[in-house]
Design a protein around this motif. Structure first.
Motif, PDB file in Angstrom:
ATOM      1  N   PHE A  53       0.809  -1.216   0.000  1.00  0.00           N
ATOM      2  CA  PHE A  53       0.000   0.000   0.000  1.00  0.00           C
ATOM      3  C   PHE A  53       0.843   1.268   0.000  1.00  0.00           C
ATOM      4  O   PHE A  53       0.303   2.372  -0.138  1.00  0.00           O
ATOM      5  CB  PHE A  53      -0.958  -0.019   1.194  1.00  0.00           C
ATOM      6  N   SER A  54       2.145   1.121   0.142  1.00  0.00           N
ATOM      7  CA  SER A  54       3.021   2.299   0.053  1.00  0.00           C
ATOM      8  C   SER A  54       2.999   2.914  -1.343  1.00  0.00           C
ATOM      9  O   SER A  54       3.440   4.055  -1.526  1.00  0.00           O
ATOM     10  CB  SER A  54       4.461   1.920   0.430  1.00  0.00           C
ATOM     11  N   ILE A  55       2.469   2.182  -2.307  1.00  0.00           N
ATOM     12  CA  ILE A  55       2.365   2.719  -3.672  1.00  0.00           C
ATOM     13  C   ILE A  55       1.479   3.966  -3.702  1.00  0.00           C
ATOM     14  O   ILE A  55       1.618   4.815  -4.591  1.00  0.00           O
ATOM     15  CB  ILE A  55       1.833   1.641  -4.650  1.00  0.00           C
ATOM     16  N   TRP A  56       0.576   4.094  -2.717  1.00  0.00           N
ATOM     17  CA  TRP A  56      -0.272   5.283  -2.673  1.00  0.00           C
ATOM     18  C   TRP A  56       0.555   6.557  -2.563  1.00  0.00           C
ATOM     19  O   TRP A  56       0.182   7.601  -3.112  1.00  0.00           O
ATOM     20  CB  TRP A  56      -1.231   5.203  -1.491  1.00  0.00           C
ATOM     21  N   SER A  57       1.676   6.501  -1.861  1.00  0.00           N
ATOM     22  CA  SER A  57       2.532   7.688  -1.727  1.00  0.00           C
ATOM     23  C   SER A  57       3.029   8.147  -3.086  1.00  0.00           C
ATOM     24  O   SER A  57       3.053   9.354  -3.387  1.00  0.00           O
ATOM     25  CB  SER A  57       3.722   7.378  -0.811  1.00  0.00           C
ATOM     26  N   VAL A  58       3.412   7.194  -3.926  1.00  0.00           N
ATOM     27  CA  VAL A  58       3.895   7.526  -5.271  1.00  0.00           C
ATOM     28  C   VAL A  58       2.748   8.074  -6.119  1.00  0.00           C
ATOM     29  O   VAL A  58       2.903   9.065  -6.845  1.00  0.00           O
ATOM     30  CB  VAL A  58       4.516   6.282  -5.939  1.00  0.00           C
ATOM     31  N   ILE A  59       1.585   7.425  -6.023  1.00  0.00           N
ATOM     32  CA  ILE A  59       0.424   7.865  -6.805  1.00  0.00           C
ATOM     33  C   ILE A  59       0.052   9.299  -6.445  1.00  0.00           C
ATOM     34  O   ILE A  59      -0.138  10.153  -7.329  1.00  0.00           O
ATOM     35  CB  ILE A  59      -0.772   6.920  -6.574  1.00  0.00           C
ATOM     36  N   TYR A  60      -0.040   9.591  -5.151  1.00  0.00           N
ATOM     37  CA  TYR A  60      -0.449  10.932  -4.737  1.00  0.00           C
ATOM     38  C   TYR A  60       0.612  11.980  -5.064  1.00  0.00           C
ATOM     39  O   TYR A  60       0.280  13.131  -5.376  1.00  0.00           O
ATOM     40  CB  TYR A  60      -0.779  10.946  -3.243  1.00  0.00           C
ATOM     41  N   LEU A  61       1.865  11.586  -5.016  1.00  0.00           N
ATOM     42  CA  LEU A  61       2.928  12.521  -5.393  1.00  0.00           C
ATOM     43  C   LEU A  61       2.809  12.897  -6.866  1.00  0.00           C
ATOM     44  O   LEU A  61       2.914  14.082  -7.234  1.00  0.00           O
ATOM     45  CB  LEU A  61       4.293  11.894  -5.113  1.00  0.00           C
ATOM     46  N   LEU A  62       2.560  11.909  -7.708  1.00  0.00           N
ATOM     47  CA  LEU A  62       2.416  12.167  -9.140  1.00  0.00           C
ATOM     48  C   LEU A  62       1.138  12.944  -9.443  1.00  0.00           C
ATOM     49  O   LEU A  62       1.123  13.820 -10.320  1.00  0.00           O
ATOM     50  CB  LEU A  62       2.420  10.849  -9.913  1.00  0.00           C
ATOM     51  N   LEU A  63       0.059  12.654  -8.712  1.00  0.00           N
ATOM     52  CA  LEU A  63      -1.179  13.405  -8.906  1.00  0.00           C
ATOM     53  C   LEU A  63      -0.999  14.862  -8.480  1.00  0.00           C
ATOM     54  O   LEU A  63      -1.558  15.769  -9.108  1.00  0.00           O
ATOM     55  CB  LEU A  63      -2.320  12.768  -8.115  1.00  0.00           C
ATOM     56  N   ALA A  64      -0.204  15.088  -7.440  1.00  0.00           N
ATOM     57  CA  ALA A  64       0.112  16.466  -7.042  1.00  0.00           C
ATOM     58  C   ALA A  64       0.855  17.171  -8.180  1.00  0.00           C
ATOM     59  O   ALA A  64       0.614  18.350  -8.452  1.00  0.00           O
ATOM     60  CB  ALA A  64       0.953  16.468  -5.767  1.00  0.00           C
ATOM     61  N   GLY A  65       1.731  16.431  -8.841  1.00  0.00           N
ATOM     62  CA  GLY A  65       2.435  16.980  -9.997  1.00  0.00           C
ATOM     63  C   GLY A  65       1.466  17.369 -11.098  1.00  0.00           C
ATOM     64  O   GLY A  65       1.612  18.427 -11.731  1.00  0.00           O
ATOM     65  N   PHE A  66       0.448  16.520 -11.331  1.00  0.00           N
ATOM     66  CA  PHE A  66      -0.562  16.837 -12.338  1.00  0.00           C
ATOM     67  C   PHE A  66      -1.330  18.104 -11.962  1.00  0.00           C
ATOM     68  O   PHE A  66      -1.575  18.973 -12.812  1.00  0.00           O
ATOM     69  CB  PHE A  66      -1.543  15.680 -12.507  1.00  0.00           C
ATOM     70  N   VAL A  67      -1.716  18.212 -10.697  1.00  0.00           N
ATOM     71  CA  VAL A  67      -2.479  19.381 -10.246  1.00  0.00           C
ATOM     72  C   VAL A  67      -1.662  20.658 -10.442  1.00  0.00           C
ATOM     73  O   VAL A  67      -2.182  21.682 -10.908  1.00  0.00           O
ATOM     74  CB  VAL A  67      -2.896  19.209  -8.773  1.00  0.00           C
ATOM     75  N   ILE A  68      -0.389  20.612 -10.116  1.00  0.00           N
ATOM     76  CA  ILE A  68       0.482  21.775 -10.311  1.00  0.00           C
ATOM     77  C   ILE A  68       0.653  22.077 -11.802  1.00  0.00           C
ATOM     78  O   ILE A  68       0.591  23.231 -12.233  1.00  0.00           O
ATOM     79  CB  ILE A  68       1.854  21.529  -9.652  1.00  0.00           C
ATOM     80  N   TYR A  69       0.827  21.025 -12.590  1.00  0.00           N
ATOM     81  CA  TYR A  69       1.018  21.164 -14.033  1.00  0.00           C
ATOM     82  C   TYR A  69      -0.156  21.900 -14.678  1.00  0.00           C
ATOM     83  O   TYR A  69       0.039  22.762 -15.538  1.00  0.00           O
ATOM     84  CB  TYR A  69       1.175  19.777 -14.640  1.00  0.00           C
ATOM     85  N   GLN A  70      -1.390  21.575 -14.262  1.00  0.00           N
ATOM     86  CA  GLN A  70      -2.567  22.185 -14.891  1.00  0.00           C
ATOM     87  C   GLN A  70      -2.805  23.614 -14.412  1.00  0.00           C
ATOM     88  O   GLN A  70      -3.669  24.296 -14.927  1.00  0.00           O
ATOM     89  CB  GLN A  70      -3.794  21.316 -14.651  1.00  0.00           C
ATOM     90  N   PHE A  71      -1.998  24.080 -13.431  1.00  0.00           N
ATOM     91  CA  PHE A  71      -2.099  25.466 -12.987  1.00  0.00           C
ATOM     92  C   PHE A  71      -1.163  26.387 -13.765  1.00  0.00           C
ATOM     93  O   PHE A  71      -1.363  27.597 -13.780  1.00  0.00           O
ATOM     94  CB  PHE A  71      -1.787  25.573 -11.491  1.00  0.00           C
ATOM     95  N   ARG A  72      -0.146  25.825 -14.379  1.00  0.00           N
ATOM     96  CA  ARG A  72       0.805  26.664 -15.112  1.00  0.00           C
ATOM     97  C   ARG A  72       0.144  27.217 -16.377  1.00  0.00           C
ATOM     98  O   ARG A  72      -0.544  26.483 -17.096  1.00  0.00           O
ATOM     99  CB  ARG A  72       2.042  25.852 -15.485  1.00  0.00           C
ATOM    100  N   SER A  73       0.364  28.473 -16.634  1.00  0.00           N
ATOM    101  CA  SER A  73      -0.284  29.111 -17.785  1.00  0.00           C
ATOM    102  C   SER A  73       0.142  28.482 -19.101  1.00  0.00           C
ATOM    103  O   SER A  73      -0.637  28.417 -20.059  1.00  0.00           O
ATOM    104  CB  SER A  73       0.035  30.613 -17.799  1.00  0.00           C
ATOM    105  N   SER A  74       1.381  28.003 -19.161  1.00  0.00           N
ATOM    106  CA  SER A  74       1.897  27.443 -20.406  1.00  0.00           C
ATOM    107  C   SER A  74       1.459  26.006 -20.646  1.00  0.00           C
ATOM    108  O   SER A  74       1.570  25.502 -21.763  1.00  0.00           O
ATOM    109  CB  SER A  74       3.433  27.503 -20.397  1.00  0.00           C
ATOM    110  N   THR A  75       0.952  25.333 -19.611  1.00  0.00           N
ATOM    111  CA  THR A  75       0.582  23.920 -19.774  1.00  0.00           C
ATOM    112  C   THR A  75      -0.871  23.626 -19.419  1.00  0.00           C
ATOM    113  O   THR A  75      -1.453  22.679 -19.936  1.00  0.00           O
ATOM    114  CB  THR A  75       1.480  23.030 -18.893  1.00  0.00           C
TER     115      THR A  75
END
Length: 254
Positions: A53-75
């Motif tokens: 279940f430690s895989i959840w840490s990786v999943i949430y870290l990557l999802l946080a990356g997605f959330v940040i990515y969709q906030f950038r004006s260029s992306t």
């Protein structure tokens, strides 16, 4: 390229909600039941070792990356982000719903929430696989998170089905628990290939490798489950490597 993603604030708030509910499920825990306690209460031959279940840490870290990515004006205005639309928000709602129902022991309803989460991720996954000439950001922060997420929820759904059956004392048509576990491990292996092959996705089956090894470790005293889990994991690992080494011209790699 369209205007900035209209769902970005909803995505952020609901993702933070997922993190909050996950945190409460560990610290309180929700319903007075820890995940490990519930897992032990409805232990099945498909229950993986706790470390899985430690895989959840990786999943949430990557999802946080997605959330940040969709906030950038260029992306954030890229079609790859826009196509996901409201589905990420829905996936967050279903994730929180599953956690609450699971911890308060509404096991059958938690399975329904997980199926809805699975369906929302299938929609997102399919939309992320049709990105023409993906950039590095799209490979790592749009495609990768949802390949990993869908892979884990695919396995988790199979496990949750087995939990519901155990809870309700399902007789298995006279077949033993280990035998049904072997059947479901084989079904999961076929599923991993059928989902990943059309998109040449080497990540999705690797999640099954991770889960199957953990299932084998947890059930090392049950030979049928142990050896089936290890063999299936080995075959899927070779398959993932083969996909990874497929020439670039025939697929979009990470």
């Amino acid at each position: 390229m369209r205007a900035s993603n209209p769902y970005k604030w909803g995505n952020l708030l609901l993702f933070l909600g997922v993190i909050a509910v996950n945190t409460l499920s560990v610290t309180l825990p929700l319903g007075g039941n820890s995940t490990a306690e519930i897992s032990d209460r409805y232990h099945t031959y498909l229950t993986p070792a706790g470390y899985a279940f430690s895989i959840w840490s990786v999943i949430y870290l990557l999802l946080a990356g997605f959330v940040i990515y969709q906030f950038r004006s260029s992306t954030g205005a890229r079609d790859s982000v826009q196509r996901i639309g409201i589905w990420f928000m829905l996936s967050c709602l279903f994730n929180m719903g599953w956690l609450l129902l699971w911890h308060y022991l509404y096991i059958e309803l938690s399975l329904a929430a997980m199926v809805l989460l699975l369906l929302s991720l299938i929609v997102i996954y399919r939309r992320t696989r049709f990105i023409p000439n993906p950039t590095t950001g799209e490979k790592w922060l749009v495609r990768l998170p949802f390949s990993l997420y869908l892979g884990w929820i695919s396995v988790a759904t199979i496990v949750n089905v087995s939990v519901v059956l155990v809870k309700n004392d399902w007789g298995g048509f006279g077949l033993s628990g280990p035998f049904w576990a072997v059947i479901m491990l084989c079904v999961g292996t076929v599923l991993a290939v059928l989902v990943s092959f059309p998109y040449r996705d080497s990540i999705y089956p690797l999640v099954f490798v991770w889960a199957y090894i953990a299932i084998a470790v947890e059930h090392k005293d049950t030979n049928e489950v142990y050896f089936t889990g290890l063999i299936a994991a080995g075959l899927l690992l070779l398959y993932s490597i083969w996909l990874l080494l497929t020439p670039r011209r025939s697929r979009n790699r990470y």
